[in-house]
Design an enzyme around this catalytic site. Structure first.
Site, PDB file in Angstrom:
ATOM      1  N   ASN A   1       0.932  -1.193   0.000  1.00 29.86           N
ATOM      2  CA  ASN A   1       0.060  -0.002  -0.049  1.00 29.86           C
ATOM      3  C   ASN A   1       0.946   1.145   0.095  1.00 29.86           C
ATOM      4  OD1 ASN A   1       0.724  -0.578   2.714  1.00 29.86           O
ATOM      5  ND2 ASN A   1      -1.030   0.814   3.369  1.00 29.86           N
TER       6      ASN A   1
ATOM      7  N   CYS B   1      -3.371   1.386   6.411  1.00 28.61           N
ATOM      8  CA  CYS B   1      -3.675   0.684   7.661  1.00 28.61           C
ATOM      9  C   CYS B   1      -4.375   1.584   8.870  1.00 28.61           C
ATOM     10  CB  CYS B   1      -2.609  -0.188   8.101  1.00 28.61           C
ATOM     11  SG  CYS B   1      -1.309   1.038   8.555  1.00 28.61           S
TER      12      CYS B   1
ATOM     13  N   GLU C   1       3.591  -5.461  12.292  1.00 29.06           N
ATOM     14  CA  GLU C   1       2.535  -4.444  12.056  1.00 29.06           C
ATOM     15  C   GLU C   1       1.481  -4.835  11.197  1.00 29.06           C
ATOM     16  OE1 GLU C   1       2.909  -1.865  13.742  1.00 29.06           O
ATOM     17  OE2 GLU C   1       4.998  -2.017  14.407  1.00 29.06           O
TER      18      GLU C   1
ATOM     19  N   GLU D   1       7.532   0.259  16.186  1.00 29.94           N
ATOM     20  CA  GLU D   1       8.508   0.669  15.216  1.00 29.94           C
ATOM     21  C   GLU D   1       8.470   2.228  15.528  1.00 29.94           C
ATOM     22  OE1 GLU D   1       6.846  -0.148  11.079  1.00 29.94           O
ATOM     23  OE2 GLU D   1       8.179  -1.929  11.208  1.00 29.94           O
TER      24      GLU D   1
HETATM   25  P1  NAD Z   1       0.089  -9.516   3.243  1.00 27.59           P
HETATM   26  O1  NAD Z   1      -0.052  -9.768   4.494  1.00 27.59           O
HETATM   27  O2  NAD Z   1      -0.653 -10.249   2.276  1.00 27.59           O
HETATM   28  O3  NAD Z   1       1.603  -9.130   2.448  1.00 27.59           O
HETATM   29  C1  NAD Z   1       2.262  -8.320   3.074  1.00 27.59           C
HETATM   30  C2  NAD Z   1       3.788  -9.018   2.768  1.00 27.59           C
HETATM   31  O4  NAD Z   1       4.082 -10.239   3.273  1.00 27.59           O
HETATM   32  C3  NAD Z   1       3.990  -9.311   1.141  1.00 27.59           C
HETATM   33  O5  NAD Z   1       5.430  -8.841   0.892  1.00 27.59           O
HETATM   34  C4  NAD Z   1       3.664 -10.602   1.064  1.00 27.59           C
HETATM   35  O6  NAD Z   1       4.282 -11.176  -0.218  1.00 27.59           O
HETATM   36  C5  NAD Z   1       4.459 -11.257   2.174  1.00 27.59           C
HETATM   37  N1  NAD Z   1       3.771 -12.525   2.669  1.00 27.59           N
HETATM   38  C6  NAD Z   1       2.309 -13.064   2.305  1.00 27.59           C
HETATM   39  N2  NAD Z   1       2.400 -14.416   2.686  1.00 27.59           N
HETATM   40  C7  NAD Z   1       3.544 -14.505   3.403  1.00 27.59           C
HETATM   41  C8  NAD Z   1       3.935 -15.541   4.087  1.00 27.59           C
HETATM   42  N3  NAD Z   1       3.568 -16.897   4.135  1.00 27.59           N
HETATM   43  N4  NAD Z   1       5.417 -15.630   4.679  1.00 27.59           N
HETATM   44  C9  NAD Z   1       6.120 -14.492   4.545  1.00 27.59           C
HETATM   45  N5  NAD Z   1       5.863 -13.489   3.813  1.00 27.59           N
HETATM   46  C10 NAD Z   1       4.628 -13.443   3.158  1.00 27.59           C
HETATM   47  O7  NAD Z   1      -0.382  -7.877   3.075  1.00 27.59           O
HETATM   48  P2  NAD Z   1      -0.775  -7.086   1.869  1.00 27.59           P
HETATM   49  O8  NAD Z   1      -1.980  -7.331   1.313  1.00 27.59           O
HETATM   50  O9  NAD Z   1       0.666  -6.725   1.060  1.00 27.59           O
HETATM   51  O10 NAD Z   1      -0.945  -5.613   2.749  1.00 27.59           O
HETATM   52  C11 NAD Z   1      -2.229  -5.348   3.065  1.00 27.59           C
HETATM   53  C12 NAD Z   1      -2.206  -5.283   4.842  1.00 27.59           C
HETATM   54  O11 NAD Z   1      -1.178  -4.907   5.334  1.00 27.59           O
HETATM   55  C13 NAD Z   1      -3.515  -4.802   5.494  1.00 27.59           C
HETATM   56  O12 NAD Z   1      -4.080  -5.851   6.348  1.00 27.59           O
HETATM   57  C14 NAD Z   1      -2.957  -3.499   6.068  1.00 27.59           C
HETATM   58  O13 NAD Z   1      -3.475  -3.204   7.257  1.00 27.59           O
HETATM   59  C15 NAD Z   1      -1.472  -4.120   6.541  1.00 27.59           C
HETATM   60  N6  NAD Z   1      -0.811  -2.799   6.728  1.00 27.59           N
HETATM   61  C16 NAD Z   1      -0.266  -2.786   8.274  1.00 27.59           C
HETATM   62  C17 NAD Z   1       0.474  -1.528   8.441  1.00 27.59           C
HETATM   63  C18 NAD Z   1       1.024  -1.284   9.774  1.00 27.59           C
HETATM   64  O14 NAD Z   1       1.751  -0.520   9.938  1.00 27.59           O
HETATM   65  N7  NAD Z   1       0.384  -1.694  10.724  1.00 27.59           N
HETATM   66  C19 NAD Z   1       0.727  -0.813   7.450  1.00 27.59           C
HETATM   67  C20 NAD Z   1       0.507  -1.151   6.126  1.00 27.59           C
HETATM   68  C21 NAD Z   1      -0.277  -2.099   5.807  1.00 27.59           C
END
Ligand code: NAD
Length: 478
Positions: free
Chosen positions: A148, A280, A246, A459
Site C-alpha cells: 500500500n 492501515c 505491524e 516501530e
Molecule cells: P500481506 O500480508 O498479504 O502481504 C504483506 C507482505 O507479506 C508481502 O510482501 C507478501 O508477499 C508477504 N507474505 C505473504 N504471505 C507470506 C508468508 N506466508 N510468509 C512470508 N511473507 C509473506 O499484506 P498486503 O495485502 O500486502 O497488505 C495489506 C495489509 O497490510 C493490510 O491488512 C494492512 O492493514 C496491513 N498494513 C499494516 C500496516 C501497519 O503499519 N500496521 C501498514 C500497512 C499495511
C-alpha cells in the site's frame, strides 16, 4: 521491462528463471516482470548478508550514516521517476506519491541514519558496582513489506536495521516491486557495500516464507495483513526469532458534537479515502455523537461526492485505482455484504469505468454506508478500500465501547474541543495510536504500532533501533 533481485551487490535474475506479471492496476496491463524467487535465491541472499555482517556492524555509525544519507539524497534526485513508479505499481494518484510516499522514503533514510549516530545504551549504577548495557546489532534480519505504501514502508523497515549495523534480506510486495528495484540501483550508486542489503522479489508463500524460516535470519520485521502475521509468528516463534509485526486495522474515528465541525468533516474524508482507503491507519468506522449525526452525514457525503476518481497520472484525481483486480473484487464483495447486513449505501458502492487509457482499471467509488450495527462483519473486518461506515452514539462511554469493539487496535481519531474529554477518551481507547483533532500527523520519533490483532512491538524512533539490537548487561563490581 524486467525487475531483478539485488543480491551480494549485483542485480540478478531468479535462479529458476520463473517470473510473475507486474500489472498496472490503473490500466490492467502487464508492464513488467517480477522474479518469482524461491528458497535458493533467499539462501544466496542470506549467505551474502552473513558475509557482509561483520564489516558493516564494525563500521563506525557515522560512516554507515554517510552512505544512508547518500541514498536519501539519490531518492530526492530521482523524485519524479520514483513517484511515477509507485503510482504505476500501486494505482495511487501520482500527486499523492509526490506529497507523501517519496518525501517520506527519503525522510526515513535520513531519520534513522542520523538517529543511529545519537543512539546510546543505558547504565545503572548501584552500590559498589556499575551495570552497563551493550546493544549490538542482531545480525541478519528479514524485512517484509506490503503493497500500500511500497517505498515508504520498505525504507521504514530497512533504514533502522541498516543504520544500527544489521544486514538485511528484504522482500517487497510482489504486487508493487518497482520502487524497491529502483532503490537497489540507488544503493549500488551510493556505494553500499555488497551484501549489506539484499532484495529478493517474489510471492509471500515462497520467497517470504523462505526468509522467515531461514535459521540464519535472527529477526523478522513484518508489515502486512493479520492472517500473514499469525503465520509468520507460528513459524518464527518456535525458532526464537525476534519479531515485530505491524498488522491490520479497523480504526474508529470518533466525532463529538463539540468538535470543530468543518475540520472534522474535511479531515475525516481524507482519513477515509486517502490512497483509496488503502492505508492501515484509515478511519473506516466513523462514530458520531447523535446530536450532530444527521448534519455530519450530510456534510460528509457531500464532500465525498466531490472526490474525483480517475487516472492516477491526472493532477485532478483524488482517488486512483485499487491495487489489483482481486482486491477490487474483495472490496466490492464487502459492499454487497454490507447491504445484506442491512446497510444503506448513501453514496458510491460501484466499480468505476474511467474513460481512455484507464478503461480496464480497478476503480471503485468512495463509498459511505449507514444503518449497520457495531457487531456486523462489515464493522468488524478490515476492508482496506474506499469504504466507510457511519454510526451514531449517545454518550462518551458508549463511543469508547463501540471504538474498542473489534479485534483490532491500531489507530483511532478523536474530534472534540474539550481538552479533558480528549485526554479521557485517548486513555480509554485500546489502540496503539490516538490522534486528537488530526489524522496521520507523524513524528518519526514516536512509537508506532498496534495492540490486539493489529500487531506486536513498536516501530519508530529508539524502539526501531532497539528492536534490531540484542541487549547485554555487564555488571562490574569494584
Ligand atoms: P500481506 O500480508 O498479504 O502481504 C504483506 C507482505 O507479506 C508481502 O510482501 C507478501 O508477499 C508477504 N507474505 C505473504 N504471505 C507470506 C508468508 N506466508 N510468509 C512470508 N511473507 C509473506 O499484506 P498486503 O495485502 O500486502 O497488505 C495489506 C495489509 O497490510 C493490510 O491488512 C494492512 O492493514 C496491513 N498494513 C499494516 C500496516 C501497519 O503499519 N500496521 C501498514 C500497512 C499495511
Amino acid at each position: 521491462m524486467k525487475i531483478q533481485n539485488y543480491i551480494a551487490g549485483t542485480l540478478r535474475d531468479p535462479l529458476r528463471g520463473q517470473w510473475l506479471d507486474n500489472i498496472n492496476p490503473a490500466t490492467a496491463e502487464v508492464y513488467s516482470h517480477v522474479p518469482a524467487s524461491q528458497a535458493a535465491d533467499v539462501a544466496q541472499a542470506v549467505e551474502a548478508a552473513k558475509a557482509a555482517f561483520a564489516g558493516w556492524a564494525a563500521m563506525p555509525a557515522q560512516k554507515r550514516a554517510d552512505i544512508l544519507l547518500k541514498i536519501a539524497y539519490l531518492i530526492d534526485r530521482d523524485f519524479d521517476a520514483l513517484a511515477l513508479a509507485v503510482s504505476t505499481d500501486q494505482g495511487k494518484p501520482v500527486k499523492l506519491a509526490k506529497a507523501v510516499d517519496i518525501p517520506r522514503a527519503s525522510a526515513n533514510m535520513r531519520f534513522f541514519a542520523t538517529a543511529a549516530i545519537h543512539f546510546a545504551s543505558e547504565s545503572h549504577a548501584m552500590e559498589g558496582a556499575i551495570n552497563y548495557t551493550l546493544r549490538t546489532p542482531v545480525g541478519v534480519v528479514g524485512c517484509i513489506s506490503p503493497w500500500n505504501l511500497p517505498l515508504y514502508l520498505f525504507t521504514w523497515k530497512i533504514a533502522p536495521a541498516l543504520a544500527i549495523g544489521c544486514t538485511v534480506v528484504a522482500k517487497p510486495s510482489e504486487l508493487t516491486p518497482r520502487t524497491a528495484y529502483l532503490f537497489s540501483k540507488l544503493c549500488m550508486e551510493a556505494g553500499l557495500p555488497a551484501g549489506v542489503l539484499n532484495i529478493v522479489h517474489g510471492r509471500g508463500a515462497e520467497a517470504g516464507h523462505a526468509i522467515i524460516e531461514h535459521p540464519e535470519v535472527a529477526a523478522i520485521s513484518f508489515t502486512g495483513g493479520t492472517a500473514t502475521g499469525k503465520h509468520i509468528a507460528s513459524v518464527a516463534a518456535p525458532m526464537f526469532k525476534k519479531l515485530s509485526l505491524e498488522l491490520g486495522g479497523k480504526n474508529p474515528n470518533i466525532v463529538f458534537a463539540d468538535c470543530d465541525f468543518e475540520q472534522a468533516v474535511k479531515t475525516s474524508v481524507t482519513a477515509s479515502f486517502s490512497n483509496q482507503g488503502e492505508i492501515c491507519l484509515c478511519g473506516s468506522r466513523i462514530l458520531v455523537e447523535r446530536s450532530v449525526y444527521e448534519k455530519f452525514v450530510a456534510a460528509f457525503v457531500e464532500r465525498t461526492r466531490q472526490l474525483v476518481v480517475g487516472d492516477p497520472l491526472a493532477e485532478t484525481t483524488h482517488v486512483g485505482a485499487l491495487v489489483s483486480e482481486g482486491h477490487m473484487k474483495k472490496v466490492l464483495g464487502y459492499i454487497a455484504l454490507a447491504q445484506q447486513e442491512g446497510g444503506n449505501v448513501l453514496t458510491g458502492g460501484q466499480q468505476v469505468t474511467v474513460p481512455g487509457r484507464c478503461a480496464q482499471g480497478f476503480f471503485v467509488e468512495p463509498t459511505v454506508i449507514v444503518g449497520l450495527d457495531q457487531q456486523c462483519r462489515t464493522n468488524q473486518e478490515e476492508i482496506f478500500g474506499p469504504v466507510v461506515t457511519i454510526m451514531p452514539f449517545d454518550r462518551e462511554e458508549e463511543a469508547v465501547v463501540f471504538a474498542n469493539s473489534t479485534a483490532y487496535g491500531l489507530a483511532a481519531t478523536v474530534w472534540t474541543e474539550n481538552l479533558s474529554k480528549a485526554h479521557r477518551v485517548a486513555a480509554a481507547l485500546k489502540s496503539g495510536i490516538v490522534w486528537v483533532n488530526c489524522w496521520l500527523l507523524r513524528d518519526l520519533r514516536t512509537p508506532f504500532g498496534g495492540v490486539k490483532q493489529s500487531g506486536v512491538g513498536r516501530e519508530g524512533g529508539w524502539e526501531a533501533l532497539r528492536f534490531f539490537t540484542e541487549a547485554k548487561n555487564v555488571c562490574v563490581k569494584w
